[in-house]
Design a protein around this motif. Sequence first.
Motif, PDB file in Angstrom:
ATOM      1  N   ALA A  29      -6.197  11.263   5.413  1.00 54.66           N
ATOM      2  CA  ALA A  29      -7.445  10.648   4.961  1.00 54.66           C
ATOM      3  C   ALA A  29      -8.363  11.695   4.354  1.00 54.66           C
ATOM      4  O   ALA A  29      -9.013  11.468   3.327  1.00 54.66           O
ATOM      5  CB  ALA A  29      -8.135   9.945   6.131  1.00 54.66           C
ATOM      6  N   VAL A  73       3.918   4.625   4.634  1.00 59.71           N
ATOM      7  CA  VAL A  73       3.434   5.198   5.896  1.00 59.71           C
ATOM      8  C   VAL A  73       4.616   5.560   6.793  1.00 59.71           C
ATOM      9  O   VAL A  73       5.453   4.710   7.108  1.00 59.71           O
ATOM     10  CB  VAL A  73       2.506   4.207   6.638  1.00 59.71           C
ATOM     11  CG1 VAL A  73       2.080   4.791   7.990  1.00 59.71           C
ATOM     12  CG2 VAL A  73       1.276   3.891   5.800  1.00 59.71           C
ATOM     13  N   GLY A 119       0.809  -1.207   0.000  1.00 59.94           N
ATOM     14  CA  GLY A 119       0.000   0.000   0.000  1.00 59.94           C
ATOM     15  C   GLY A 119       0.845   1.261   0.000  1.00 59.94           C
ATOM     16  O   GLY A 119       2.052   1.225  -0.205  1.00 59.94           O
ATOM     17  N   GLY A 124     -10.210   8.062   8.666  1.00 60.87           N
ATOM     18  CA  GLY A 124      -9.243   7.171   8.040  1.00 60.87           C
ATOM     19  C   GLY A 124      -9.277   5.811   8.688  1.00 60.87           C
ATOM     20  O   GLY A 124      -9.445   5.686   9.903  1.00 60.87           O
ATOM     21  N   ALA A 165      -1.961  11.515   9.998  1.00 57.59           N
ATOM     22  CA  ALA A 165      -2.641  10.452   9.258  1.00 57.59           C
ATOM     23  C   ALA A 165      -4.118  10.775   9.096  1.00 57.59           C
ATOM     24  O   ALA A 165      -4.728  10.479   8.060  1.00 57.59           O
ATOM     25  CB  ALA A 165      -2.459   9.114   9.970  1.00 57.59           C
ATOM     26  N   ASP A 204      -9.777   4.162   3.310  1.00 53.51           N
ATOM     27  CA  ASP A 204      -8.730   3.177   3.551  1.00 53.51           C
ATOM     28  C   ASP A 204      -7.401   3.821   3.173  1.00 53.51           C
ATOM     29  O   ASP A 204      -7.091   3.981   1.995  1.00 53.51           O
ATOM     30  CB  ASP A 204      -8.984   1.923   2.705  1.00 53.51           C
ATOM     31  CG  ASP A 204      -8.029   0.790   3.014  1.00 53.51           C
ATOM     32  OD1 ASP A 204      -6.853   1.084   3.343  1.00 53.51           O
ATOM     33  OD2 ASP A 204      -8.429  -0.382   2.923  1.00 53.51           O
ATOM     34  N   LYS A 205      -6.615   4.204   4.190  1.00 51.74           N
ATOM     35  CA  LYS A 205      -5.373   4.934   3.933  1.00 51.74           C
ATOM     36  C   LYS A 205      -4.317   4.071   3.245  1.00 51.74           C
ATOM     37  O   LYS A 205      -3.345   4.587   2.705  1.00 51.74           O
ATOM     38  CB  LYS A 205      -4.804   5.492   5.251  1.00 51.74           C
ATOM     39  CG  LYS A 205      -5.734   6.470   5.964  1.00 51.74           C
ATOM     40  CD  LYS A 205      -5.037   7.205   7.093  1.00 51.74           C
ATOM     41  CE  LYS A 205      -4.508   6.288   8.182  1.00 51.74           C
ATOM     42  NZ  LYS A 205      -5.570   5.617   8.934  1.00 51.74           N
ATOM     43  N   GLN A 206      -4.496   2.765   3.247  1.00 53.01           N
ATOM     44  CA  GLN A 206      -3.504   1.875   2.633  1.00 53.01           C
ATOM     45  C   GLN A 206      -3.583   1.911   1.114  1.00 53.01           C
ATOM     46  O   GLN A 206      -2.553   1.869   0.430  1.00 53.01           O
ATOM     47  CB  GLN A 206      -3.704   0.445   3.129  1.00 53.01           C
ATOM     48  CG  GLN A 206      -2.604  -0.519   2.704  1.00 53.01           C
ATOM     49  CD  GLN A 206      -2.771  -1.898   3.301  1.00 53.01           C
ATOM     50  OE1 GLN A 206      -3.893  -2.349   3.547  1.00 53.01           O
ATOM     51  NE2 GLN A 206      -1.666  -2.579   3.561  1.00 53.01           N
ATOM     52  N   SER A 264      -7.182   1.932   8.597  1.00 52.45           N
ATOM     53  CA  SER A 264      -5.983   1.263   8.096  1.00 52.45           C
ATOM     54  C   SER A 264      -5.990  -0.221   8.437  1.00 52.45           C
ATOM     55  O   SER A 264      -5.598  -1.052   7.629  1.00 52.45           O
ATOM     56  CB  SER A 264      -4.722   1.916   8.672  1.00 52.45           C
ATOM     57  OG  SER A 264      -4.787   1.992  10.076  1.00 52.45           O
ATOM     58  N   THR A 265      -6.432  -0.548   9.636  1.00 50.12           N
ATOM     59  CA  THR A 265      -6.523  -1.949  10.034  1.00 50.12           C
ATOM     60  C   THR A 265      -7.927  -2.217  10.552  1.00 50.12           C
ATOM     61  O   THR A 265      -8.678  -1.303  10.869  1.00 50.12           O
ATOM     62  CB  THR A 265      -5.504  -2.268  11.142  1.00 50.12           C
ATOM     63  OG1 THR A 265      -5.740  -1.399  12.271  1.00 50.12           O
ATOM     64  CG2 THR A 265      -4.085  -2.079  10.658  1.00 50.12           C
TER      65      THR A 265
END
Length: 250
Positions: free
Chosen positions: A118, A100, A97, A160, A114, A203-205, A162-163
Amino acid sequence: MDENELVQELIDKNYVKSKVKEIALSHGLTEAQLKKFYSMKFFSEIAEDLDLQELANLNIEEIASKVSDEKQQKFKFIKTELKHIIEKSLYIAMTNGFPVNINDIESGVMTANAGDSAEFIFVARAILAGFNCSSVDVRSSRYDAIIDYNNKLLRVQIKGISTGSNISFKDRDRGGQGIDHTHATNIGQRITSEDCDIYVAVDKQVGICYIVPMPWADSLSLEDCQKVKLTDIPHYKENWDVIKELTASD
């Protein structure tokens, strides 16, 4: 610190992820730092063995085998474009992705940055999609961006991700040293149509946007609104028509 030594220690422990913390502590690192190092290194090394054009061709062949006979001509029409976008997507996949915190910014600062990222990702994507969209600079506002479409302004709150696989239509409770998290003023408030018209999870990835109309979120119970599985809202994944539908409803 010798990178090869760190890798060898993981090899000695048969690549067991639960052992990363033990290795990290022995070198004065955090578990998160070491996991990030291993991931970046291994993604890079695996990518060296791959030919993305070849992989894209293999994907095209697999997709062709799954397409029904009556849709084969339609598939041939988009085949070249599909191959190109698959190759680009594979590149992003093999870098795990978007990059980061490659400059090791302090965690608290990075968390705030972060969140901003987003917002910028969504605004940029909305503009690219053809919408007149701008960020809102007042941080105390309950919305982060404005979309001007069809002579109507839509307020957008952006979060945002991410996981994990859930989103919440409720703010986090305030916590920390000296803060009474049980006090009414510190308890997170539910996000409703009074706060914004659209809720977007970015989804920031990879930049995927879940564009959720608040009337739908308002229909959820207080319990359900706090833990919405992304797999349960596929209709809102990259659904930019939500913006048009909301402006057409008035």
